[in-house]
Design an enzyme around this catalytic site. Structure first.
Site, short mmCIF file in Angstrom:
data_model
loop_
_atom_site.label_atom_id
_atom_site.label_comp_id
_atom_site.label_asym_id
_atom_site.label_seq_id
_atom_site.Cartn_x
_atom_site.Cartn_y
_atom_site.Cartn_z
N ILE A 1 2.17 -15.49 9.95
CA ILE A 1 1.15 -14.56 10.42
C ILE A 1 0.17 -15.26 11.36
O ILE A 1 -0.19 -14.73 12.42
CB ILE A 1 0.43 -13.91 9.23
CG1 ILE A 1 1.41 -13.07 8.41
CG2 ILE A 1 -0.74 -13.04 9.70
CD1 ILE A 1 0.85 -12.55 7.10
N GLU B 1 -10.12 -7.18 -6.73
CA GLU B 1 -9.64 -5.92 -6.16
C GLU B 1 -9.10 -5.03 -7.27
O GLU B 1 -8.52 -5.55 -8.24
CB GLU B 1 -8.55 -6.19 -5.11
CG GLU B 1 -9.07 -6.92 -3.89
CD GLU B 1 -8.00 -7.09 -2.80
OE1 GLU B 1 -6.89 -6.53 -2.95
OE2 GLU B 1 -8.28 -7.77 -1.80
N HIS C 1 -7.89 -3.66 1.90
CA HIS C 1 -6.60 -4.35 1.90
C HIS C 1 -5.57 -3.57 2.71
O HIS C 1 -4.50 -3.18 2.21
CB HIS C 1 -6.11 -4.56 0.47
CG HIS C 1 -5.21 -5.76 0.34
ND1 HIS C 1 -5.20 -6.57 -0.76
CD2 HIS C 1 -4.28 -6.30 1.17
CE1 HIS C 1 -4.32 -7.54 -0.60
NE2 HIS C 1 -3.75 -7.38 0.57
N ASP D 1 -10.73 -7.93 4.74
CA ASP D 1 -9.77 -6.93 4.28
C ASP D 1 -9.37 -7.21 2.83
O ASP D 1 -8.75 -6.36 2.19
CB ASP D 1 -8.52 -6.96 5.18
CG ASP D 1 -7.51 -5.88 4.84
OD1 ASP D 1 -7.94 -4.71 4.72
OD2 ASP D 1 -6.32 -6.18 4.70
#
Length: 531
Positions: free
Chosen positions: A154, A263, A281, A258
């Site tokens: 990435i 979470e 996310h 993000d």
């Protein structure tokens, strides 16, 4: 009878249709993954389970999965699957490691633009009819320095897009050489240099013990005044409390997150701070990416259930069913050899040389190579598998060479792995005995005979009296039980090693006590997947 698959998360109808077209009986129940009691009740009916992130495949779920053969995760992250329990149960865990790369990278670039131009705040102000044009003075990306922490799959896409925006790209990635990072269009720097120079910092590294809070309070304090920080990788890479304080003080000009340490993030210290952009996310949340990974996992699961072919498996080598009967123990040995060296090597690897002797040389060497490389790479990326590991090694510029030879010694066959870095070579060899259990037979050229355990301790020292007593006494006084104790030396008074198989991980204070004795050159705890 046709295999039966449960789709317990929201995969696309096209993916579900792939199962049907391949002759697989499929139940599409996209909400059952959130109901753990219901999932545990029905999972025993199925040969395959296709999921995203909402379904939590726990040890309890797996205990009821009497027929389950494969779990397919549409996406890369498998934190929601108890992989050791799945391995023990004989269930293959597959993922789709490359389907979200572009989407996540694009989201990071979008977040950079959003925080640089204060787009969310300006949007809210304009919708409120305020027209506060002078309030939202932004910053250009052109000619700014972008610091990338972790320039893997990435991060490489982010670097490519950033160069298109005429940004200067620098990268911190201890697993890659300067030459490989240069090929990706970035300058290799140390972390302190990146902190001091970067106008924007973006993180693209997995969450490991080595990367947890990599942007700690101390690291954040060393950043350039006015820096903007983007995290679309993993929660826990940044000290959010410290970042909030620096945002309030003005040292950090903005942040775009993000992912968060907890979470779902319904409450976070970064929320409602000035020039902080937050998304729930969404890194992989594009129609294209979600469709790609869904179609890919449906094809992989169908291939396995119908033909036995294994692709992108995290806990099983990619070999045919016939090969697995013979090669299983040797593949496990290859993984252990790689894991041993991987856990000891903390610098960029230039080459991996693998020697196959005797019986080992007659097997599927490509699969064995993948197992070795996967074992090495797992030390820095726990989500790597036998398919993605060679790709990762190639991207890092690691040269992999294989040599085969006829039986040359007392063993019917063995595997020897040598890793080359700029500073040193490190080697280990192993074999499989008639009981099908892998054994380490040589480390650093020193002959040994060591059983492989889940938790081990490796030490190096000069061959002097007192080593055995020190190890035994220190372990005993601190409640660490030794299951097996192996010693070796190259000559009397020369270099010596010890390999201890212990019942549980050796606590850090015990490791510190051993180091403080001054007797050991190296004290290294090791972990192996022996399931």
């Amino acid at each position: 009878m046709a295999p039966k698959v449960l789709v317990s998360d929201k995969l696309s109808e096209t993916a579900v249709q792939i199962f049907r077209d391949r002759g697989i009986d499929v139940d599409f129940m996209p909400d059952v993954g959130k109901d753990k009691e219901k999932l545990a009740e029905i999972i025993g009916q199925y040969d395959g389970l296709a999921i995203r992130s909402a379904t939590k495949v726990t040890e309890t779920i797996l205990a009821n999965a009497h027929k389950l053969k494969v779990i397919g995760r549409a996406g890369i992250g498998t934190d929601n699957i108890d992989k050791p329990a799945a391995s023990k149960k004989g269930v293959i865990v597959m993922n789709t490691p490359f389907g979200n790369m572009v989407t996540t990278a694009e989201h990071a670039i979008a977040m950079m633009f959003a925080v640089a131009r204060q787009i969310p705040d300006a949007n809210a102000s304009t919708h409120a009819g305020k027209w506060e044009k002078s309030k939202f003075m932004g910053s250009e990306l052109t000619n700014k320095t972008l610091g990338i922490i972790g320039i893997g799959n990435i991060g490489s896409v982010v670097a490519d897009r950033a160069r298109g925006l005429k940004m200067k790209v620098i990268a911190y990635d201890p697993t890659l050489s300067a030459e490989k990072i240069a090929e990706k269009g970035a300058e290799k720097v140390e972390l302190d240099d990146l902190l001091a120079r970067a106008d924007f910092i973006t993180l693209h590294t997995p969450l490991l013990e080595a990367t947890r809070n990599i942007l700690s309070r101390d690291a954040l304090a060393r950043t350039k005044k006015g820096v903007r920080i983007v995290n679309c990788a993993r929660g826990g890479l940044v000290d959010e409390e410290a970042l909030a304080e620096l945002l309030k003080s003005g040292h950090v000009a903005g942040a775009a997150f993000d992912v968060f340490s907890v979470e779902p993030a319904t409450d976070n210290v970064l929320f409602n701070l000035p020039n902080v952009v937050c998304t729930p996310h969404l890194g992989a949340a594009t129609t294209e990416a979600q469709e790609n990974v869904a179609l890919q996992v449906a094809e992989q699961m169908s291939n396995y259930l119908l033909t036995g072919a294994v692709e992108n498996a995290l806990n099983m080598p990619s070999v045919t069913a016939e090969e697995a009967k013979v090669m299983g123990p040797w593949i496990k040995l290859a993984d252990h050899l790689g894991a041993f060296i991987g856990q000891l090597t903390d610098e960029p690897i230039k080459a991996i040389n693998i020697l196959y002797d005797g019986e080992a040389s007659t097997m599927n060497l490509e699969a064995l190579n993948c197992a070795v490389v996967s074992g090495i790479m797992k030390a820095t990326n726990p989500d790597v598998n036998m398919v993605s590991a060679p790709v990762m090694a190639k991207e890092r510029g690691v040269q992999i060479s294989t040599t085969s030879q006829d039986q040359s010694g007392a063993f019917e066959g063995y595997i020897k792995v040598t890793v080359v870095t700029d500073k040193r070579e490190r080697s280990i060899a192993g074999t499989v005995f008639s009981d099908d259990k892998p054994r380490f037979i040589q480390i650093k050229g020193i002959n040994i005979d060591a059983e492989v355990g889940a938790h081990m301790l490796y030490t190096t020292n000069k061959d002097v009296p007192g080593i055995i007593g020190t190890l035994g006494q220190t372990m005993g006084e601190n409640g660490v039980n030794i299951a097996n104790f192996t010693l070796g030396r190259n000559k009397a008074g020369g270099d010596a090693i010890a390999l201890l198989y212990v019942d549980a991980p050796v606590p850090d204070p015990v490791l510190a006590k051993l180091k403080d004795t001054g007797l050991f050159q190296q004290v290294q705890p090791l972990e192996f997947d022996v399931a």
